[in-house]
Design an enzyme around this catalytic site. Structure first.
Site, PDB file in Angstrom:
ATOM      1  CG  HIS A 169      -1.870  -1.114   1.290  1.00 16.29           C
ATOM      2  ND1 HIS A 169      -2.830  -1.346   0.334  1.00 16.29           N
ATOM      3  CD2 HIS A 169      -2.002  -2.114   2.203  1.00 16.29           C
ATOM      4  CE1 HIS A 169      -3.525  -2.433   0.650  1.00 16.29           C
ATOM      5  NE2 HIS A 169      -3.040  -2.906   1.765  1.00 16.29           N
ATOM      6  CG  HIS A 209       2.946   5.779   5.925  1.00 16.68           C
ATOM      7  ND1 HIS A 209       2.659   5.755   7.276  1.00 16.68           N
ATOM      8  CD2 HIS A 209       1.885   6.414   5.345  1.00 16.68           C
ATOM      9  CE1 HIS A 209       1.491   6.324   7.507  1.00 16.68           C
ATOM     10  NE2 HIS A 209       1.008   6.744   6.352  1.00 16.68           N
ATOM     11  CG  HIS A 258      -0.131   8.721   1.701  1.00 17.51           C
ATOM     12  ND1 HIS A 258      -0.958   7.621   1.579  1.00 17.51           N
ATOM     13  CD2 HIS A 258       0.150   8.826   3.023  1.00 17.51           C
ATOM     14  CE1 HIS A 258      -1.183   7.095   2.769  1.00 17.51           C
ATOM     15  NE2 HIS A 258      -0.518   7.802   3.667  1.00 17.51           N
ATOM     16  CD  GLU A 294      -3.546   9.796   2.516  1.00 16.22           C
ATOM     17  OE1 GLU A 294      -4.178   8.884   1.946  1.00 16.22           O
ATOM     18  OE2 GLU A 294      -3.260   9.778   3.735  1.00 16.22           O
ATOM     19  CG  HIS A 330       0.930  10.696   6.701  1.00 16.05           C
ATOM     20  ND1 HIS A 330      -0.181  10.048   6.194  1.00 16.05           N
ATOM     21  CD2 HIS A 330       0.798  12.003   6.337  1.00 16.05           C
ATOM     22  CE1 HIS A 330      -0.948  10.911   5.564  1.00 16.05           C
ATOM     23  NE2 HIS A 330      -0.376  12.107   5.633  1.00 16.05           N
ATOM     24  CB  THR A 366      -5.394   8.791   5.638  1.00 11.88           C
ATOM     25  OG1 THR A 366      -4.091   8.199   5.525  1.00 11.88           O
ATOM     26  CG2 THR A 366      -5.306  10.141   6.324  1.00 11.88           C
ATOM     27  CB  THR A 367      -5.050   3.372   5.523  1.00 12.68           C
ATOM     28  OG1 THR A 367      -4.314   3.305   6.741  1.00 12.68           O
ATOM     29  CG2 THR A 367      -4.233   4.104   4.478  1.00 12.68           C
TER      30      THR A 367
END
Length: 303
Positions: A82, A111, A113, A123, A136, A218-219
Protein backbone atom coordinates in the site's frame (compact mmCIF):
# COMPACT_ATOMS: atom_id res chain seq x y z
CA UNK A 1 20.11 -0.87 28.20
CA UNK A 2 18.75 -3.05 25.37
CA UNK A 3 18.30 -1.53 21.95
CA UNK A 4 14.76 -0.25 21.46
CA UNK A 5 12.85 -1.06 18.28
CA UNK A 6 10.78 2.06 17.79
CA UNK A 7 8.54 0.28 15.36
CA UNK A 8 6.74 -2.57 17.19
CA UNK A 9 5.83 -5.35 14.80
CA UNK A 10 2.85 -6.34 16.88
CA UNK A 11 1.69 -2.72 17.07
CA UNK A 12 2.28 -1.47 13.59
CA UNK A 13 -0.05 0.88 11.81
CA UNK A 14 -3.05 -0.49 9.99
CA UNK A 15 -0.92 -0.26 6.88
CA UNK A 16 0.91 -3.37 8.10
CA UNK A 17 -1.22 -5.65 10.22
CA UNK A 18 -4.59 -7.10 9.41
CA UNK A 19 -5.83 -4.52 6.91
CA UNK A 20 -4.51 -5.70 3.58
CA UNK A 21 -7.91 -5.98 1.88
CA UNK A 22 -8.22 -2.42 0.68
CA UNK A 23 -6.89 -0.45 -2.23
CA UNK A 24 -7.24 2.85 -4.06
CA UNK A 25 -9.20 1.81 -7.16
CA UNK A 26 -12.42 0.05 -8.10
CA UNK A 27 -14.24 -2.18 -5.64
CA UNK A 28 -11.35 -1.93 -3.17
CA UNK A 29 -11.13 1.86 -3.38
CA UNK A 30 -11.80 4.46 -0.67
CA UNK A 31 -15.52 4.88 -1.50
CA UNK A 32 -16.04 1.22 -0.62
CA UNK A 33 -13.92 1.06 2.56
CA UNK A 34 -16.94 1.65 4.85
CA UNK A 35 -18.45 -1.65 3.72
CA UNK A 36 -15.69 -3.47 5.60
CA UNK A 37 -14.55 -0.76 8.01
CA UNK A 38 -17.44 1.23 9.46
CA UNK A 39 -15.14 3.87 10.96
CA UNK A 40 -14.29 4.99 7.42
CA UNK A 41 -17.80 6.48 7.22
CA UNK A 42 -17.27 8.43 10.45
CA UNK A 43 -17.97 12.12 10.87
CA UNK A 44 -14.42 13.24 11.67
CA UNK A 45 -12.30 11.60 9.00
CA UNK A 46 -8.96 12.50 7.43
CA UNK A 47 -7.50 13.83 5.23
CA UNK A 48 -9.10 17.26 4.84
CA UNK A 49 -8.66 20.37 2.74
CA UNK A 50 -7.25 23.13 4.94
CA UNK A 51 -8.78 26.47 3.97
CA UNK A 52 -6.45 29.08 5.41
CA UNK A 53 -9.11 31.77 5.65
CA UNK A 54 -11.13 29.50 7.96
CA UNK A 55 -8.41 28.48 10.41
CA UNK A 56 -8.03 30.00 13.88
CA UNK A 57 -4.64 31.55 14.62
CA UNK A 58 -3.22 30.48 17.98
CA UNK A 59 0.09 30.46 19.83
CA UNK A 60 0.58 27.00 21.28
CA UNK A 61 3.42 25.80 23.54
CA UNK A 62 6.59 24.88 21.64
CA UNK A 63 6.75 21.43 20.09
CA UNK A 64 9.43 19.29 21.72
CA UNK A 65 11.31 16.76 19.61
CA UNK A 66 13.14 14.23 21.78
CA UNK A 67 15.52 11.77 20.11
CA UNK A 68 14.88 13.14 16.62
CA UNK A 69 18.59 13.80 16.06
CA UNK A 70 19.76 10.42 17.34
CA UNK A 71 21.25 8.21 14.62
CA UNK A 72 19.33 4.92 14.34
CA UNK A 73 21.13 1.63 14.86
CA UNK A 74 19.41 0.32 11.74
CA UNK A 75 16.54 1.29 9.44
CA UNK A 76 14.24 -1.00 7.45
CA UNK A 77 12.45 0.10 4.29
CA UNK A 78 9.34 -1.96 3.44
CA UNK A 79 6.91 -2.13 0.55
CA UNK A 80 3.77 -3.45 2.25
CA UNK A 81 1.62 -3.34 -0.89
CA UNK A 82 0.00 0.00 0.00
CA UNK A 83 2.97 2.30 0.59
CA UNK A 84 6.66 2.33 1.37
CA UNK A 85 7.36 2.53 5.08
CA UNK A 86 10.46 3.23 7.15
CA UNK A 87 10.99 1.58 10.54
CA UNK A 88 13.81 2.60 12.88
CA UNK A 89 15.73 0.63 15.46
CA UNK A 90 17.05 3.12 18.00
CA UNK A 91 18.75 3.27 21.37
CA UNK A 92 16.69 6.27 22.45
CA UNK A 93 12.95 6.58 21.83
CA UNK A 94 12.02 9.35 19.42
CA UNK A 95 9.13 11.26 20.99
CA UNK A 96 7.12 14.40 20.40
CA UNK A 97 5.28 16.50 22.96
CA UNK A 98 4.10 20.06 23.45
CA UNK A 99 2.08 22.07 20.96
CA UNK A 100 -1.51 20.75 20.90
CA UNK A 101 -0.48 17.47 22.57
CA UNK A 102 -1.26 16.50 26.14
CA UNK A 103 1.41 13.96 26.98
CA UNK A 104 4.29 12.33 25.15
CA UNK A 105 3.96 10.40 21.89
CA UNK A 106 6.42 7.69 20.77
CA UNK A 107 7.49 7.24 17.13
CA UNK A 108 6.11 4.13 15.46
CA UNK A 109 6.81 4.44 11.72
CA UNK A 110 6.74 6.77 8.74
CA UNK A 111 5.34 6.25 5.27
CA UNK A 112 4.56 8.15 2.07
CA UNK A 113 1.57 8.99 -0.15
CA UNK A 114 1.87 10.08 -3.78
CA UNK A 115 -0.05 10.48 -7.03
CA UNK A 116 0.12 9.34 -10.64
CA UNK A 117 1.44 12.73 -11.74
CA UNK A 118 3.00 15.83 -10.19
CA UNK A 119 -0.26 17.71 -9.76
CA UNK A 120 -1.72 15.26 -7.20
CA UNK A 121 -0.48 12.92 -4.50
CA UNK A 122 -0.78 14.48 -1.07
CA UNK A 123 -3.68 13.33 1.07
CA UNK A 124 -4.23 16.66 2.80
CA UNK A 125 -4.52 19.78 0.67
CA UNK A 126 -4.12 23.48 1.48
CA UNK A 127 -6.59 25.86 -0.19
CA UNK A 128 -7.43 22.98 -2.56
CA UNK A 129 -3.77 22.78 -3.60
CA UNK A 130 -2.37 19.25 -3.83
CA UNK A 131 1.29 18.39 -3.43
CA UNK A 132 2.99 15.56 -5.37
CA UNK A 133 4.09 13.75 -2.20
CA UNK A 134 3.25 13.66 1.49
CA UNK A 135 5.03 11.96 4.39
CA UNK A 136 3.31 10.79 7.58
CA UNK A 137 5.23 10.19 10.81
CA UNK A 138 3.03 8.12 13.12
CA UNK A 139 3.29 8.26 16.93
CA UNK A 140 1.33 6.61 19.76
CA UNK A 141 0.75 8.03 23.25
CA UNK A 142 3.28 6.46 25.57
CA UNK A 143 0.87 6.05 28.49
CA UNK A 144 -0.99 3.42 26.44
CA UNK A 145 2.15 1.33 25.98
CA UNK A 146 1.77 0.33 22.35
CA UNK A 147 0.06 1.19 19.08
CA UNK A 148 -2.80 -1.31 19.33
CA UNK A 149 -3.83 -0.11 22.77
CA UNK A 150 -3.54 3.53 21.69
CA UNK A 151 -6.06 2.85 18.89
CA UNK A 152 -8.70 2.35 21.58
CA UNK A 153 -8.38 5.91 22.91
CA UNK A 154 -9.53 9.19 21.38
CA UNK A 155 -6.11 10.78 22.05
CA UNK A 156 -4.15 7.66 21.16
CA UNK A 157 -2.17 8.82 18.11
CA UNK A 158 -0.56 11.84 16.56
CA UNK A 159 0.62 12.09 12.97
CA UNK A 160 3.06 14.65 11.60
CA UNK A 161 2.36 15.49 7.96
CA UNK A 162 5.03 16.88 5.63
CA UNK A 163 4.35 18.29 2.15
CA UNK A 164 6.76 18.23 -0.80
CA UNK A 165 7.19 20.38 -3.88
CA UNK A 166 9.32 19.80 -6.97
CA UNK A 167 12.32 22.03 -7.44
CA UNK A 168 16.02 21.79 -8.16
CA UNK A 169 18.45 18.91 -8.64
CA UNK A 170 17.35 16.91 -5.60
CA UNK A 171 17.38 16.73 -1.84
CA UNK A 172 20.44 14.92 -0.50
CA UNK A 173 18.76 14.06 2.80
CA UNK A 174 16.24 11.89 0.95
CA UNK A 175 18.73 10.28 -1.43
CA UNK A 176 19.22 7.19 0.73
CA UNK A 177 15.50 6.40 0.80
CA UNK A 178 15.03 7.06 -2.93
CA UNK A 179 18.12 5.08 -3.93
CA UNK A 180 16.90 2.04 -1.97
CA UNK A 181 13.39 2.03 -3.48
CA UNK A 182 14.40 -0.33 -6.35
CA UNK A 183 15.26 -2.90 -3.67
CA UNK A 184 11.60 -2.98 -2.55
CA UNK A 185 9.83 -2.75 -5.91
CA UNK A 186 7.81 -5.90 -5.23
CA UNK A 187 5.11 -5.92 -2.53
CA UNK A 188 5.94 -7.51 0.83
CA UNK A 189 9.67 -6.93 0.42
CA UNK A 190 12.08 -5.00 2.61
CA UNK A 191 15.68 -3.90 2.77
CA UNK A 192 18.05 -2.20 5.18
CA UNK A 193 19.24 1.34 4.56
CA UNK A 194 22.99 1.50 4.07
CA UNK A 195 23.18 5.02 5.50
CA UNK A 196 21.18 5.99 8.56
CA UNK A 197 18.78 8.94 8.52
CA UNK A 198 17.60 10.85 11.58
CA UNK A 199 13.97 11.88 11.92
CA UNK A 200 15.07 15.46 12.54
CA UNK A 201 16.80 15.66 9.17
CA UNK A 202 13.52 14.86 7.42
CA UNK A 203 11.61 17.74 9.00
CA UNK A 204 11.32 21.19 7.41
CA UNK A 205 13.51 23.99 8.71
CA UNK A 206 10.46 25.89 9.93
CA UNK A 207 8.87 23.85 12.70
CA UNK A 208 6.94 26.75 14.19
CA UNK A 209 4.19 27.20 11.60
CA UNK A 210 1.76 24.29 11.40
CA UNK A 211 -1.91 23.37 11.19
CA UNK A 212 -3.47 21.03 13.74
CA UNK A 213 -6.87 19.39 14.06
CA UNK A 214 -8.50 16.18 15.29
CA UNK A 215 -9.11 13.47 12.73
CA UNK A 216 -8.50 9.86 11.78
CA UNK A 217 -6.12 7.42 10.19
CA UNK A 218 -6.32 7.83 6.41
CA UNK A 219 -6.39 4.08 5.78
CA UNK A 220 -8.56 1.34 7.28
CA UNK A 221 -9.60 1.01 10.03
CA UNK A 222 -9.87 4.86 9.80
CA UNK A 223 -9.92 5.18 13.61
CA UNK A 224 -10.81 8.72 14.76
CA UNK A 225 -8.01 8.90 17.31
CA UNK A 226 -5.46 11.16 15.61
CA UNK A 227 -4.20 14.64 16.46
CA UNK A 228 -2.84 15.90 13.14
CA UNK A 229 0.13 18.26 12.90
CA UNK A 230 0.68 19.46 9.32
CA UNK A 231 3.73 21.65 8.79
CA UNK A 232 3.12 24.60 6.47
CA UNK A 233 6.57 24.77 4.87
CA UNK A 234 6.94 22.29 1.98
CA UNK A 235 10.18 20.39 1.47
CA UNK A 236 11.82 20.49 -1.95
CA UNK A 237 12.56 17.31 -3.93
CA UNK A 238 13.52 16.77 -7.55
CA UNK A 239 11.11 15.35 -10.10
CA UNK A 240 13.13 12.08 -10.43
CA UNK A 241 13.07 11.64 -6.65
CA UNK A 242 9.27 11.79 -6.55
CA UNK A 243 8.87 9.72 -9.74
CA UNK A 244 10.85 6.89 -8.13
CA UNK A 245 7.95 6.17 -5.77
CA UNK A 246 5.60 5.45 -8.70
CA UNK A 247 7.79 2.53 -9.79
CA UNK A 248 6.86 0.48 -6.74
CA UNK A 249 4.36 -2.32 -7.23
CA UNK A 250 1.29 -3.71 -5.52
CA UNK A 251 -0.08 -7.24 -5.96
CA UNK A 252 -2.09 -5.97 -8.93
CA UNK A 253 0.35 -3.65 -10.71
CA UNK A 254 2.23 -0.39 -10.38
CA UNK A 255 1.63 1.64 -7.22
CA UNK A 256 1.09 4.83 -9.18
CA UNK A 257 -1.07 6.45 -6.49
CA UNK A 258 -2.03 5.75 -2.88
CA UNK A 259 -3.89 8.74 -1.46
CA UNK A 260 -7.37 8.96 0.03
CA UNK A 261 -9.55 11.85 -1.19
CA UNK A 262 -10.22 14.69 1.24
CA UNK A 263 -13.11 14.17 3.66
CA UNK A 264 -15.78 16.62 4.94
CA UNK A 265 -14.61 18.93 7.70
CA UNK A 266 -17.94 18.45 9.52
CA UNK A 267 -17.59 21.60 11.58
CA UNK A 268 -14.15 20.83 12.97
CA UNK A 269 -11.90 23.67 13.99
CA UNK A 270 -8.45 23.77 12.37
CA UNK A 271 -5.83 25.69 14.32
CA UNK A 272 -2.81 27.40 12.81
CA UNK A 273 0.10 27.87 15.17
CA UNK A 274 1.68 31.32 14.94
CA UNK A 275 5.05 31.64 16.60
CA UNK A 276 5.90 34.81 18.50
CA UNK A 277 8.79 35.31 16.09
CA UNK A 278 6.36 35.99 13.24
CA UNK A 279 4.40 39.19 12.78
CA UNK A 280 1.22 39.36 10.70
CA UNK A 281 3.24 40.96 7.89
CA UNK A 282 5.77 38.12 8.06
CA UNK A 283 3.01 35.51 7.80
CA UNK A 284 1.42 37.27 4.83
CA UNK A 285 4.78 37.44 3.07
CA UNK A 286 5.45 33.79 3.94
CA UNK A 287 2.09 32.66 2.48
CA UNK A 288 2.64 34.66 -0.72
CA UNK A 289 6.15 33.25 -1.09
CA UNK A 290 4.93 29.66 -0.71
CA UNK A 291 2.13 30.28 -3.22
CA UNK A 292 4.48 31.84 -5.78
CA UNK A 293 6.96 28.98 -5.34
CA UNK A 294 4.18 26.43 -5.89
CA UNK A 295 2.98 28.22 -9.03
CA UNK A 296 6.54 28.45 -10.36
CA UNK A 297 7.23 24.79 -9.72
CA UNK A 298 4.01 23.63 -11.38
CA UNK A 299 4.59 25.92 -14.36
CA UNK A 300 8.11 24.55 -14.88
CA UNK A 301 7.10 20.90 -14.70
CA UNK A 302 4.02 21.24 -16.87
CA UNK A 303 6.11 22.43 -19.80
Amino acid sequence: MNFYMSFLLSAACCLVNGHHDFGYDGSMGPSNWPQEYSNCAGKYQSPIDIEEHLVRHVRLPALKFQGFDATPVSSTLTNNGHTVMLQLKTVEEACISGGPLLGRYVFSQLHFHWGSNNSIGSESTINNHSFPLELHMVFYKDQYGNFDEALKHSDGLTVIGLFYELYGPGNSVYNEIVEMLPQVTAPQTNTKLEKQITLGSLLPEDRLLYFTYNGSLTTPPCSEVVTWIEFKQPILLSEPQVAAFRKLRTDSGLMTHNFRPVQPLSGRLVLFNMAEAYSSADLKHYSVTVLLMSLLVHTVFKR
